[in-house]
Design a protein around this motif. Structure first.
Motif, PDB file in Angstrom:
ATOM      1  N   LEU A 124       0.673  -1.326  -0.014  1.00 60.14           N
ATOM      2  CA  LEU A 124      -0.164   0.046  -0.093  1.00 60.14           C
ATOM      3  C   LEU A 124       0.729   1.374  -0.065  1.00 60.14           C
ATOM      4  O   LEU A 124       0.777   2.003  -0.890  1.00 60.14           O
ATOM      5  N   ILE A 125       1.772   1.422   0.831  1.00 59.28           N
ATOM      6  CA  ILE A 125       2.664   2.551   0.931  1.00 59.28           C
ATOM      7  C   ILE A 125       3.394   2.875  -0.141  1.00 59.28           C
ATOM      8  O   ILE A 125       3.412   3.999  -0.869  1.00 59.28           O
ATOM      9  N   PRO A 126       4.305   1.882  -0.622  1.00 64.10           N
ATOM     10  CA  PRO A 126       5.068   2.146  -1.867  1.00 64.10           C
ATOM     11  C   PRO A 126       4.147   2.252  -3.138  1.00 64.10           C
ATOM     12  O   PRO A 126       4.388   3.554  -3.831  1.00 64.10           O
ATOM     13  N   LEU A 127       3.225   1.623  -3.262  1.00 64.18           N
ATOM     14  CA  LEU A 127       2.237   2.253  -4.254  1.00 64.18           C
ATOM     15  C   LEU A 127       1.439   3.547  -4.166  1.00 64.18           C
ATOM     16  O   LEU A 127       1.629   4.246  -5.330  1.00 64.18           O
ATOM     17  N   TYR A 128       1.272   3.958  -3.150  1.00 57.16           N
ATOM     18  CA  TYR A 128       0.629   5.133  -2.731  1.00 57.16           C
ATOM     19  C   TYR A 128       1.553   6.180  -3.064  1.00 57.16           C
ATOM     20  O   TYR A 128       1.382   7.134  -3.695  1.00 57.16           O
ATOM     21  N   GLN A 129       2.986   6.154  -2.716  1.00 61.86           N
ATOM     22  CA  GLN A 129       3.991   7.112  -2.690  1.00 61.86           C
ATOM     23  C   GLN A 129       4.251   7.061  -4.431  1.00 61.86           C
ATOM     24  O   GLN A 129       4.503   8.247  -4.909  1.00 61.86           O
ATOM     25  N   MET A 130       4.226   5.904  -4.991  1.00 61.06           N
ATOM     26  CA  MET A 130       4.463   6.094  -6.549  1.00 61.06           C
ATOM     27  C   MET A 130       3.427   6.859  -7.198  1.00 61.06           C
ATOM     28  O   MET A 130       3.674   7.909  -8.257  1.00 61.06           O
ATOM     29  N   PHE A 131       2.091   6.661  -7.135  1.00 69.19           N
ATOM     30  CA  PHE A 131       1.149   7.367  -7.450  1.00 69.19           C
ATOM     31  C   PHE A 131       1.087   8.704  -7.069  1.00 69.19           C
ATOM     32  O   PHE A 131       0.718   9.800  -8.061  1.00 69.19           O
ATOM     33  N   ASN A 132       1.329   9.017  -5.885  1.00 71.43           N
ATOM     34  CA  ASN A 132       1.502  10.531  -5.409  1.00 71.43           C
ATOM     35  C   ASN A 132       2.291  11.354  -6.155  1.00 71.43           C
ATOM     36  O   ASN A 132       1.969  12.376  -6.529  1.00 71.43           O
ATOM     37  N   ALA A 133       3.505  10.533  -6.308  1.00 74.01           N
ATOM     38  CA  ALA A 133       4.515  11.320  -6.976  1.00 74.01           C
ATOM     39  C   ALA A 133       4.367  11.558  -8.481  1.00 74.01           C
ATOM     40  O   ALA A 133       4.686  12.629  -9.203  1.00 74.01           O
ATOM     41  N   SER A 134       3.552  10.713  -9.113  1.00 73.74           N
ATOM     42  CA  SER A 134       3.282  10.976 -10.449  1.00 73.74           C
ATOM     43  C   SER A 134       2.009  11.752 -10.644  1.00 73.74           C
ATOM     44  O   SER A 134       1.461  12.039 -11.779  1.00 73.74           O
TER      45      SER A 134
END
Length: 277
Positions: A124-134
């Motif tokens: 959850l956290i890695p995916l959230y950070q990735m899509f938040n950065a994009s």
């Protein structure tokens, strides 16, 4: 010996019948409450499978609220896009791991299988950070894109393609066909049963997905059916049991329809393709 065999079959069928009734009882009760006009005022107790006052009143109330139609559209778009990506990637990946010859194939296949052992909570956290950065948060794309990683589907397709003889691929290569042409014209037409099985599994998983959409979708206009049902239940609790059960019935209806149309392919995907080596 014949009478003993008959008794064992009767006992087996009785056990299966009892287990089937136990499994389907909650769904029948849900359907009964959804068609009960007075269920919004009080939940029928003890549970009854026959509505005390049969009416489609609860469904009329549900469809008066335009949010469910919007949620249906969102779920339909997300599910169809995710199923298309998952099944396509799984078929191509399974064919590559089954018939392809390249360095590190076994290690890469083990890595693909390892993705099945990582729960969504750990991602959850890695995916959230990735899509938040994009900058893609609060759109439907974060719900669709991660579905491409479908390790279980790749495994199923590899096992299925392993049963199809390599002589078909060799014959296609002799005729001058490349890998993509061999896949699309030779192997893909034979992969109907496994593709249908994956469509069922993928459709059910994506339509019922709740945790990840809850994290990335904050706008109510983007809510899918599970999120809409959860928010409605949270707002009303058991005060509107009839409407809640009507919503629940509408949410599972597409899955039931898809399963009824494609269920026979599950058994076919387990059997051999019918081509003898």
């Amino acid at each position: 010996m014949n009478s003993r065999s008959l008794l064992s079959k009767i006992a087996m069928y009785l056990i299966l019948l009892v287990m089937g009734v136990l499994v389907i009882s909650p769904f029948l009760w849900m359907l009964s409450v959804s068609f009960d006009r007075v269920s919004n005022m009080r939940i029928p107790f003890p549970p009854s499978f026959i509505p005390s006052e049969f009416a489609i009143f609860n469904y009329e109330l549900v469809f008066e609220n335009g949010r469910i139609l919007r949620a249906y559209l969102n779920s339909t778009f997300v599910t169809l896009a995710s199923v298309t990506l998952q099944v396509s990637a799984a078929l191509l990946g399974g064919y590559a791991f089954s018939k392809g010859k390249f360095r590190g194939k076994k290690a890469l296949f083990i890595l693909v299988l390892a993705t099945m052992m990582i729960p969504i909570e750990a991602r959850l956290i890695p995916l959230y950070q990735m899509f938040n950065a994009s900058g893609l948060l609060n759109t439907l794309w974060p719900v669709i894109v991660p579905s491409i990683l479908y390790g279980f589907g790749v495994f199923l397709c590899k096992q299925y393609f392993d049963r199809i003889p390599d002589s078909l691929r060799e014959a296609a290569q002799i005729d001058g066909a490349g890998e993509f042409r061999t896949f699309f014209q030779v192997y893909l037409p034979l992969a109907g049963p496994i593709a249908a099985t994956m469509i069922i599994l993928s459709f059910m998983g994506n339509w019922n997905e709740f945790v990840w959409p809850l994290v990335v979708l904050n706008d109510e206009n983007l809510h899918t059916i599970p999120l809409f049902l959860a928010s409605f239940s949270l707002e009303n609790g058991t005060a509107l049991a009839g409407m809640t059960m009507a919503l629940a019935t509408m949410s599972v209806l597409p899955i039931i329809i898809a399963f009824l149309f494609l269920q026979r392919y599950i058994i076919q995907s387990i059997a051999l393709s019918g081509i003898k080596e």
